[in-house]
Design an enzyme around this catalytic site. Structure first.
Site, PDB file in Angstrom:
ATOM      1  N   HIS A 123       0.924  -1.162   0.034  1.00 36.74           N
ATOM      2  CA  HIS A 123       0.029   0.095  -0.063  1.00 36.74           C
ATOM      3  C   HIS A 123       0.942   1.269   0.039  1.00 36.74           C
ATOM      4  O   HIS A 123       0.352   2.215   0.423  1.00 36.74           O
ATOM      5  CB  HIS A 123      -0.956   0.081   1.246  1.00 36.74           C
ATOM      6  N   SER A 148      14.914  21.064 -16.386  1.00 39.58           N
ATOM      7  CA  SER A 148      13.779  21.966 -16.847  1.00 39.58           C
ATOM      8  C   SER A 148      14.234  23.018 -17.699  1.00 39.58           C
ATOM      9  O   SER A 148      15.197  23.618 -17.333  1.00 39.58           O
ATOM     10  CB  SER A 148      13.251  22.290 -15.444  1.00 39.58           C
ATOM     11  N   LYS A 187      16.521  21.607 -11.563  1.00 36.28           N
ATOM     12  CA  LYS A 187      15.704  20.432 -11.706  1.00 36.28           C
ATOM     13  C   LYS A 187      16.672  19.274 -12.314  1.00 36.28           C
ATOM     14  O   LYS A 187      17.287  19.604 -13.552  1.00 36.28           O
ATOM     15  CB  LYS A 187      14.443  20.554 -12.391  1.00 36.28           C
ATOM     16  N   GLU A 203       9.837   8.033 -16.599  1.00 38.00           N
ATOM     17  CA  GLU A 203       8.566   8.603 -16.740  1.00 38.00           C
ATOM     18  C   GLU A 203       7.940   7.995 -18.281  1.00 38.00           C
ATOM     19  O   GLU A 203       6.814   7.493 -18.371  1.00 38.00           O
ATOM     20  CB  GLU A 203       8.469   9.981 -16.717  1.00 38.00           C
TER      21      GLU A 203
END
Ligand code: ARG
Length: 462
Positions: free
Chosen positions: A159, A280, A286, A293
């Protein structure tokens, strides 16, 4: 002869409308099958020579012509023509341009229906072999990391909540097991790809005394198809490949998700090589896990491609229907996507760095060893449900009094059960809890060592 005359143009009074030609052409994408189409044609010509349809000279000229076409395609000088529809007719028409009359004999005892099915099977057999090798390379990267972090501990999750501590190697080897099944599925699928439809002709066979075994042998097929109607209609082998690929994608998408989570500052479990991250355009600090992803994101296409093909097939009467031409784009897209996913996953895994101290401190938090306490009471002869209840009360007590298990005195333990003795102190020590695991496949160091030894020998990791 009219320059734009179709190979099938005999009975037609009108030329094909321009929009119809654009709508139906597949040459933009099926040109990737050129190598297989040429290999299939050379084998077919040899067989036609063997049975006396072509003489030696005709067969040689056809072979030389096809080899020249291959060179033209590879050097970029070949003109792919939309008015010639697909790769099969582009090559055949060019062959006749190059060598004249013998070229017109090549399509004897053959149809594009068995030709295209053969080309795709040859293509997919090769791709499957390469994908299996790529999976092996990724498994190897996982095994090497598991060795490197053999003693590191991390929190295991259910979980997405801290559940029980495990070895990092245990978690990594879970992926090696998933990938092993993926590899087996591809290998299984390959056995059904490796069947030659050529010689089924349009779908009913031919009166010409062809020798299918001879052609299959040249092309390295393990067997020839047994029913010509099935052979030209069947695309199960593609559906199976797309399905196996979708499952592989699902596995690696879970890895992608874990890497995204683990690189976030909230987790800070790992860092990925710069080469597999991007920055970024606005926020200079970043470092984003874009490849992870996209592994997750692109898995969507793998599912979509499978559904496209199944939907394409479900209403088709036997045998060949032009709809079948729509099998190729999903297939090619899945091949490219799977290869891309495997490649970047291997690149990331090769150089991923685990933050072992952070992992340790996260594994050593709160009540992660509660199950160990319950198991300790079980060993004292108490039924597990009571053990669970007692341990739950201890957790509540600790929470209320802002204590950890390690803070409790023996007297405090005993207020929950008379069965607690001084042995409980060891139970709530992280390393010891891992070492105490015994069951086969568990996180016990001896079990992980056994698994590692096995995978190291399979993967030839030194
Ligand atoms: N381009 C076609 C395909 O991919 C080749 C087979 C065409 N056969 C036909 N009867 N029109 O399916």
């Amino acid at each position: 002869m009219n320059k734009n005359k179709k190979l099938w143009g005999g009975r037609f009074a009108e030329t094909t409308a321009h929009d119809a030609e654009l709508f139906s052409a597949s040459i933009q994408y099926d040109q990737r099958l050129y190598e297989q189409d040429i290999a299939g044609s050379i084998a077919h010509a040899k067989m036609l020579q063997k049975i006396g349809i072509l003489n030696v000279e005709e067969c040689e000229r056809i072979t030389a012509g096809l080899m020249q076409i291959r060179e033209e395609i590879e050097s970029g000088s070949f003109e792919f023509r939309t008015d010639r529809e697909d790769i099969h007719m582009n090559i055949e028409a060019r062959l006749t341009e190059l060598i004249g009359a013998p070229g017109e004999k090549l399509h004897t005892a053959r149809s594009r229906n068995d030709q295209v099915a053969t080309d795709v099977r040859l293509y997919l057999r090769k791709q499957t072999d390469e994908i299996i090798k790529m999976i092996f390379a990724l498994q190897r990267a996982f095994v090497k990391k598991a060795c490197e972090y053999k003693n590191a501990v991390m929190p295991g999750f259910t979980h997405l909540q801290h559940a029980q501590p495990v070895l990092v190697a245990h978690h990594l080897l879970a992926y090696v097991n998933m990938l092993e099944r993926d590899k087996q599925r591809y290998a299984e699928c390959r056995t059904r790809i490796d069947v030659m439809p050529l010689g089924s002709c349009a779908f009913a066979g031919t009166p010409i005394p062809i020798d299918r075994e001879y052609t299959a042998n040249i092309l390295g097929f393990s067997s020839v198809s047994q029913n010509s109607i099935d052979a030209v209609s069947d695309r199960d082998f593609i559906a199976e490949f797309l399905s196996v690929s979708a499952i592989l994608g699902m596995h690696l998408s879970r890895l992608g998700e874990e890497l995204v989570l683990w690189t976030s500052p909230e987790f800070a479990f790992v860092s990925l090589p710069d080469a597999y991250c991007t920055g970024s355009s606005i926020m200079p600090q970043k470092k984003n896990p874009d490849m992870a992803e996209l592994v997750r994101g692109k898995t969507g296409r793998l599912y979509g491609n499978l559904i496209s093909l199944l939907t394409l097939m479900k209403g088709l009467p036997l045998t060949y229907n032009r709809d079948l031409q729509e099998d190729k784009e999903p297939l090619f897209d899945t091949v490219d996507t799977v290869r891309g996913i495997l490649s970047v996953c291997t690149g990331m895994l090769d150089r991923i760095v685990f933050n072992t101290s952070r992992l340790y401190s996260m594994a050593d938090t709160a009540f992660i060893l509660a199950t160990e306490i319950a198991d300790y009471l079980v060993m004292k002869g108490i039924p597990f449900r009571s053990c669970h209840e007692i341990t739950g009360k201890i957790v509540a007590y600790c929470e209320k009094n802002k204590k950890t298990f390690q803070d409790l005195s023996l007297d405090e333990w005993k207020t929950f059960s008379p069965h607690f003795d001084s042995g409980i102190e060891d139970i709530v020590i992280l390393e010891k809890s891992i070492q105490r695991k015994k069951s086969a496949g568990s996180t016990a160091p001896s079990e992980i060592e056994r698994q590692l030894t096995y995978w190291e020998s399979v993967m030839e990791v030194e």
